[in-house]
Design an enzyme around this catalytic site. Structure first.
Site, mmCIF file in Angstrom:
data_model
loop_
_atom_site.group_PDB
_atom_site.id
_atom_site.type_symbol
_atom_site.label_atom_id
_atom_site.label_comp_id
_atom_site.label_asym_id
_atom_site.label_seq_id
_atom_site.Cartn_x
_atom_site.Cartn_y
_atom_site.Cartn_z
ATOM 1 N N GLU A 96 28.541 81.110 -2.998
ATOM 2 C CA GLU A 96 29.387 82.136 -2.373
ATOM 3 C C GLU A 96 30.331 81.473 -1.384
ATOM 4 O O GLU A 96 29.927 80.587 -0.634
ATOM 5 C CB GLU A 96 28.555 83.177 -1.595
ATOM 6 N N GLU A 106 33.581 96.714 -1.063
ATOM 7 C CA GLU A 106 32.316 97.430 -1.250
ATOM 8 C C GLU A 106 32.071 98.306 -0.020
ATOM 9 O O GLU A 106 31.601 97.833 1.011
ATOM 10 C CB GLU A 106 31.169 96.444 -1.452
ATOM 11 N N LYS A 116 28.423 98.447 1.594
ATOM 12 C CA LYS A 116 27.716 97.223 1.951
ATOM 13 C C LYS A 116 27.205 97.323 3.379
ATOM 14 O O LYS A 116 27.918 97.779 4.281
ATOM 15 C CB LYS A 116 28.636 96.016 1.801
ATOM 16 N N GLU A 131 31.995 93.009 6.659
ATOM 17 C CA GLU A 131 31.271 92.719 5.418
ATOM 18 C C GLU A 131 31.805 93.522 4.235
ATOM 19 O O GLU A 131 31.605 93.137 3.080
ATOM 20 C CB GLU A 131 29.780 93.021 5.594
#
Length: 317
Positions: free
Chosen positions: A237, A289, A292, A298
């Protein structure tokens, strides 16, 4: 519950993108796979064995990457799937804290899965690994002094030994974004975004223009001290948020980071300690997202908006 991630490997290592599903407004799995295809993204990492995603993938040439939340007993039913897909190694655990109550089970689980693969005749096709985060190091500066903490070593050492025996890589999350926002007084934004015009950190004979390489080489140094000099690193990642933590979290800076990290890893230059070695890298993440967990930042690592429009003008391969 044991976390099992399955990540594909190829000698030629195109950029991969992580496909998270923590949103209530995301496109269908088939639409998401079509975005991968249109943009030439040949590697995908997903975080659950969602049937719709697996079925959508079967009609593409994407080298699939799975991050599966599964009890260990469900591994055996997965073996027919492993034989059908282009998979190079399996990771047991995703950023497991060394202090957690499941840390002690990671290395034994790796051994069990390795044995299961051998029983299925897949040991030469698939390697077993695990995914860690950079915070396991107690020393990361300068990179040559990279060192796992005394508390972390009982967790890491057995893992490294397994990787050495099986010639498998270690998966590491590498986030210059978090390094910068955690220490903006000592880490410059240019150093985090690959935009420094000269050497920022001189470490003996090794010079560093970006902290991405420095993080990787600190990991390599720490592994070497634990007998893991032969263990390669895969960046499982890396990414940058565009909102939630200025000044680095902006659309402009995030676009610069993604463009530059792609260019860097595709150049084949490697890092100062591992020159000329390709860096297999997965960008985080495919979409915004909105569900999340964690800080607002984030939820803004997406390369595409949920309406499928690209957030940045970048070429993946």
């Amino acid at each position: 519950m044991t976390t099992i991630s399955i990540i594909s490997y190829a000698a030629v290592q195109p950029i991969g993108v992580c496909y998270g599903l923590n949103g209530n407004n995301l496109p269908s799995a088939q639409d998401a796979v079509n975005i991968y295809k249109r943009n030439g993204i040949q590697k995908m990492r997903i975080y659950a064995p969602v049937p719709e995603v697996l079925n959508a993938r079967r009609w593409t040439n994407i080298e699939q990457n799975f991050l599966l939340m599964l009890p260990m007993k469900t591994f055996s039913p997965l073996q027919p799937i492993l034989q059908q897909l282009q998979i190079g190694y399996i990771s047991v655990g995703n950023e497991v804290p060394s202090s957690s109550n499941i840390a002690q089970y990671v290395a034994p689980a790796m051994e069990k899965i390795q044995n299961a693969l051998a029983s299925a005749g897949l040991q030469s096709q698939i390697k077993v690994s695990t995914s860690i985060y950079a915070g396991l190091l107690s020393v990361s500066y300068p990179p040559s002094q990279g060192l796992f903490s005394n508390e972390t070593k009982p967790f890491v050492k057995p893992i490294i030994d397994i990787l050495v025996r099986n010639n498998a890589p270690l998966l590491v999350s590498v986030y210059p974004y978090f390094s910068y926002i955690g220490d903006p007084s000592d880490i410059s934004l240019d150093y985090a975004l690959f935009t420094s015009r000269g050497i920022v950190v001189q470490d003996g004979s090794f010079g560093y223009q970006n902290i991405f390489d420095a993080i990787l080489d600190a990991q390599y140094s720490a592994q070497e001290k634990e007998g893991g000099s032969s263990v390669n690193i895969v960046v499982s990642e890396t990414g940058c948020s565009y909102d939630g933590n200025p000044p680095v979290a902006s659309s402009t800076n995030a676009g610069i980071y993604y463009k530059n990290v792609i260019s860097h890893v595709k150049s084949g230059k490697g890092t100062p300690r591992r020159p000329g070695r390709g860096i297999e890298t997965f960008l985080f993440a495919m979409f915004e997202e909105n569900q999340k967990l964690g800080a607002e930042t984030e939820r803004h690592f997406g390369l595409f908006f949920p309406d499928q429009q690209p957030k940045y003008r970048i070429s993946f391969n």
